[in-house]
Scaffold this motif. Structure first.
Motif, PDB file in Angstrom:
ATOM      1  N   PRO A 277       0.934  -1.227  -0.005  1.00 54.16           N
ATOM      2  CA  PRO A 277      -0.071   0.021   0.029  1.00 54.16           C
ATOM      3  C   PRO A 277       0.845   1.451   0.084  1.00 54.16           C
ATOM      4  N   GLU A 278       1.772   1.298   0.783  1.00 56.11           N
ATOM      5  CA  GLU A 278       2.585   2.502   0.977  1.00 56.11           C
ATOM      6  C   GLU A 278       3.251   2.834  -0.553  1.00 56.11           C
ATOM      7  N   ALA A 281       0.960   4.194  -2.758  1.00 62.81           N
ATOM      8  CA  ALA A 281       0.651   5.627  -2.707  1.00 62.81           C
ATOM      9  C   ALA A 281       1.763   6.522  -2.808  1.00 62.81           C
ATOM     10  N   ARG A 296      -8.336   7.020  -6.437  1.00 68.93           N
ATOM     11  CA  ARG A 296      -8.494   6.499  -4.972  1.00 68.93           C
ATOM     12  C   ARG A 296      -9.382   5.437  -4.910  1.00 68.93           C
ATOM     13  N   LEU A 299      -7.737   2.417  -6.369  1.00 72.92           N
ATOM     14  CA  LEU A 299      -6.698   1.990  -5.272  1.00 72.92           C
ATOM     15  C   LEU A 299      -7.207   1.123  -4.120  1.00 72.92           C
ATOM     16  N   SER A 300      -8.505   1.503  -3.457  1.00 71.51           N
ATOM     17  CA  SER A 300      -8.796   0.792  -2.518  1.00 71.51           C
ATOM     18  C   SER A 300      -9.635  -0.572  -3.018  1.00 71.51           C
ATOM     19  N   GLU A 301     -10.270  -0.404  -4.092  1.00 69.32           N
ATOM     20  CA  GLU A 301     -10.603  -1.797  -4.498  1.00 69.32           C
ATOM     21  C   GLU A 301      -9.361  -2.778  -4.731  1.00 69.32           C
ATOM     22  N   LEU A 303      -6.596  -2.728  -3.434  1.00 67.35           N
ATOM     23  CA  LEU A 303      -5.886  -2.876  -2.068  1.00 67.35           C
ATOM     24  C   LEU A 303      -6.757  -3.944  -1.153  1.00 67.35           C
ATOM     25  N   ALA A 304      -8.008  -3.786  -1.406  1.00 67.32           N
ATOM     26  CA  ALA A 304      -9.024  -4.732  -0.611  1.00 67.32           C
ATOM     27  C   ALA A 304      -8.655  -6.038  -1.027  1.00 67.32           C
ATOM     28  N   ASP A 305      -8.760  -6.188  -2.240  1.00 66.69           N
ATOM     29  CA  ASP A 305      -8.622  -7.783  -2.830  1.00 66.69           C
ATOM     30  C   ASP A 305      -7.377  -8.113  -2.550  1.00 66.69           C
ATOM     31  N   LEU A 307      -5.172  -7.435   0.065  1.00 59.83           N
ATOM     32  CA  LEU A 307      -5.286  -7.879   1.667  1.00 59.83           C
ATOM     33  C   LEU A 307      -5.991  -8.803   1.875  1.00 59.83           C
TER      34      LEU A 307
END
Lengths: 422, 368
Positions: A277-278, A281, A296, A299-301, A303-305, A307
């Motif tokens: 993630p970092e 970002a 954004r 990115l969240s979509e 990262l959720a997958d 993670l």
């Protein structure tokens, strides 16, 4: 953790402290350090050679200190411990800076070794297992053919008995590390009158034998990680046969089960690091897109997958540690791995914009091109996405097989796979 | 996949058996019309001790963690159980625990653990936002305490709760208050809900006496903490519901024949089901792992909670919609249960604000 496992972990640390250095957890700074994001090995040949030597040396060091084949039987150089010990060793070794042994371990030690152990004749086990796990030799997998991709059981490479030997003729393809390998596991047609799954036999072949011709294939990334392997009158002694004659499909299943376990696993390296993630970002900050609402959300979509896929893998590891054998649902991890990396590469390309269509020389930008170009392979290798979904649907959800796929008629009567006649 | 803990399997089995008997589809449909069945709530408390399962022993609970509660919620979500369990045991009880107010916990939690108190948490107002900054309901000091005035919407089980926990603007900032469900000046109106299996109410407060819980101005911190736990609990329900949709689809694909063959033999259906399976496995892993991290008080729990909420929301909505598609016309009828899952999936996805909010929540938890 039981006491014996604690003691094992202590010994592993003692060994690693003596033979390796701890990995420095350097804080990531944009523009500093390595910016390679390579799924396939993008090193020039001389660097590849140096790394291969280092990998073999490290495997030998592991072996000589009792960590080369932790779960293997002692009579072939293993330690007779459990897969749990292996997982624990791997997690401890990850804290150290050691050579990447993927060239040896993914196929040879991870897939072919267990297959030889399960199906090999005595002489073969004695001869090759210690050599494999000591890092002396490397093994490759000679399965796919130009006419047998997803329909692997439609393979046509022939093996014909001749006295105490077999004579092999045919062509294999998509063979990773064939040029580095001393032995290969080949699936061959031995009975065209039997149904297609029942006329296959598995052999271990000497990659330096006369008639074995390895030709590199250049893939769309520009590199050459795969090969074609032509087999012309290759003679293989009968004691190099794995499993019974015409029982090769069962042998192949052993190998493929281990493949899916490996390919779905968590993979470190430059790709995993770049997708932290970092790091993503930082990339958005550097390209001035960190406040872009649409990116954004993407990115969240993503990262959720990523993670959640990590959670899935960690839960599988914990289940194994508790003695639960991973089932076919592990294919989900492979499916997600391919999808996530593909999405990540396209997300990053949107963040980079034109900086990924031509190299501006800026750190950490065009370097992503290798991953972008590698992603189509991820949905194909180790079983295509479509085949994986069939497996999930049929083996996990118990949906019925497609009718019309003939698995009972003699192989010679089946329509040939490959290209349609025009 | 479990991680080899047999006691979790036993718990799951016990809850599943109970729900199969007490919350079949006929019971769900009856509850949609007339509200939850108090007899079932009573049995959940007395026979299975579920309300107190994850509450501390000091307050009358059995002291288990979110890991155990997560299993129970998966099964409740799968069965579409109509019950004040989520509002009472998750929203209200977790808020009390987050408030750091021992006296309030001693006063209210034993009743919740025993199944005697039905409670809820009222935060959102007409916009549906859970952001404490947007709360307009006011708390004013009176001679003997506080008086609350304003409106709350989307209050889970707000019409039947005997204890309403409520966040209002106090002079020193957002604060948590306890209000008696029968207090003078409090009016609760059931809202017409997309998902009738989870009743929502609108509350009107006109100088309602309230009791301050925790410190004044602490409401924002409490909410942030409660939302992490509530997101995992909701994710568990969602993962359970999604799994049930997948099971319904697979069963139908095995037994529905067209063109002389089971429709599950067609790859178009197979791959749809495999896609559902992948999403469900991911959602389950995310919810279970988040629960485990909560019990370990791990630093990355808030990230895992936000991840679970995203993955489970997406998995459930996907599975509920594809389940109708696999069933074809019959799946679109009122009589078929598929739409009940579709409704629950959509309402769960949006209960705490939906994608517009939860994606930014994940990024915030990651410091991005």
């Amino acid at each position: 953790m039981p006491d014996d496992v604690k003691e094992f972990a202590r010994q592993a640390r003692e060994f690693l402290d003596a033979h390796a250095t701890r990995a420095e957890q350097a804080e990531f700074r944009w523009g500093q350090g390595e910016d390679t994001v390579a799924y396939f090995n993008a090193d020039p040949p001389d660097v590849k050679d140096v790394k291969l030597h280092a990998a073999k040396d490290w495997q030998r060091t592991r072996y000589e200190n009792g960590f080369g084949w932790i779960s293997g039987p002692p009579e072939y150089g293993g330690q007779g411990l459990t897969p749990v010990h292996e997982l624990i060793y791997n997690s401890i070794e990850a804290e150290y800076d050691v050579p990447d042994t993927g060239t040896l371990s993914v196929i040879g030690l991870g897939m072919i070794g267990p297959t030889i152990l399960a199906h090999g004749q005595q002489a073969i086990k004695d001869r090759y297992l210690p050599a494999l796990y000591r890092g002396d030799i490397i093994a490759c997998q000679l399965f796919s053919e130009p006419g047998a991709g997803s329909d692997l059981a439609g393979l046509q490479t022939r093996a014909v008995p001749d006295g105490e030997e077999w004579v092999l003729d045919g062509q294999k393809v998509w063979t990773s590390i064939a040029r580095q390998s001393q032995i290969g596991m080949a699936l061959c047609r031995t009975d065209v009158n039997a149904p297609k799954h029942k006329g296959i036999t598995a052999f271990l072949i000497d990659m330096s034998a006369p008639g074995v011709d390895v030709r590199p294939l250049r893939q769309m990334t520009g590199g050459s990680d795969f090969n074609e392997v032509f087999l012309t009158g290759v003679r293989v002694p009968d004691d190099h046969r794995l499993g019974e004659v015409n029982a090769g499909w069962r042998v192949a299943v052993t190998t493929l089960m281990n493949e899916r376990a490996t390919v779905g696993g968590e993979r470190g390296g430059t790709v995993a690091e770049a997708l932290a993630p970092e790091r993503l970002a930082a990339l958005m900050r550097a390209t001035g897109t960190l406040n872009d609402g649409a990116l954004r959300r993407d990115l969240s979509e993503l990262l959720a997958d990523l993670l959640a896929a990590g959670h899935l893998n960690r839960r599988a590891v914990r289940a194994m540690q508790a003695g639960v054998t991973p089932g076919p649902e592990r294919s989900v991890a492979k499916l997600m791995h391919a999808q996530n990396l593909t999405r990540a590469a396209h997300f990053v390309s949107e963040v980079l914009g034109p900086r990924i269509i031509a190299d501006t020389g800026e750190w950490g930008t065009y370097a992503w091109a290798e991953l972008l170009l590698a992603t189509p392979a991820l949905r194909i290798l180790g079983g295509t996405e479509e085949v994986m979904k069939n497996i999930l649907a049929e083996r996990v959800l118990r949906l019925p097989k497609e009718p019309g796929i003939d698995s009972t008629s003699p192989f010679r009567e089946l329509p040939r796979s490959g290209k349609a006649a025009s | 996949m479990n991680d080899g803990r047999e006691e979790l399997d036993d718990l799951r089995e016990a809850v599943r058996e109970f729900l199969a008997a007490k919350s079949p589809e006929t019971a769900v449909r009856a509850a949609m019309e007339t509200g939850h069945d108090p007899a079932v709530w009573d049995q959940m408390a007395r026979q299975l001790r579920l309300p107190g399962l994850a509450l501390p022993a000091d307050y009358g609970g059995d002291g288990f963690g979110l890991t155990e509660l997560e299993v129970v919620l998966e099964e409740m979500g799968a069965a579409l159980l109509c019950s004040p369990f989520f509002g009472t045991v998750v929203l209200a009880a977790q808020t009390l625990l987050a408030a750091n107010d021992k006296a309030a916990c001693e006063r209210y939690l034993p009743g919740i653990a025993a199944g005697e108190t039905i409670a809820t948490l009222a935060v959102a107002e007409s916009s549906g936002s859970w952001d404490p900054a947007g709360i307009a309901t006011r708390a004013e000091r009176t001679a003997d305490g506080w008086a609350l005035t304003g409106e709350k919407s989307f209050v889970v089980d707000g019409s039947i709760a005997g204890l309403v926990l409520l966040v209002a603007q106090a002079p020193a900032g957002p604060a948590l208050f306890a209000v008696d469900g029968g207090a003078p000046g409090l009016r609760a109106e059931p809202m017409t809900a997309l998902d009738p299996t989870r009743p929502l109410a609108a509350l009107t407060l006109d100088g309602v006496p309230g009791e301050l819980i925790g410190a004044e101005g602490e409401g924002g911190r409490m909410l942030s903490q409660v939302l992490d736990v509530a997101c995992v609990a909701l994710a568990a329900e969602q993962a359970g519901g999604a799994r049930r949709c997948l099971e319904m689809s697979a069963e139908y694909a095995r037994t529905r024949f067209q063109f002389g063959r089971a429709i599950g033999t067609f790859q178009a259906i197979k791959h749809k089901c495999a896609d559902m399976l992948a999403r469900v496995e991911l959602a389950e892993a995310a919810a279970r792992e988040a629960a485990r991290l909560a019990d370990e008080a791990a630093a990355d729990f808030p990230v895992a909670a936000a991840t679970a909420h995203i993955c489970s929301s997406r998995a459930y909505m996907f599975a509920a919609a594809e389940n109708i598609q696999v069933h074809g016309g019959i799946g679109f009828t009122w009589e078929h249960p598929a739409h009940l899952y579709f409704r629950r999936a959509k309402s769960s996805e949006l209960l705490f604000g939906g994608p517009a909010v939860y994606h930014e929540r994940l990024l915030a938890r990651l410091g991005i």
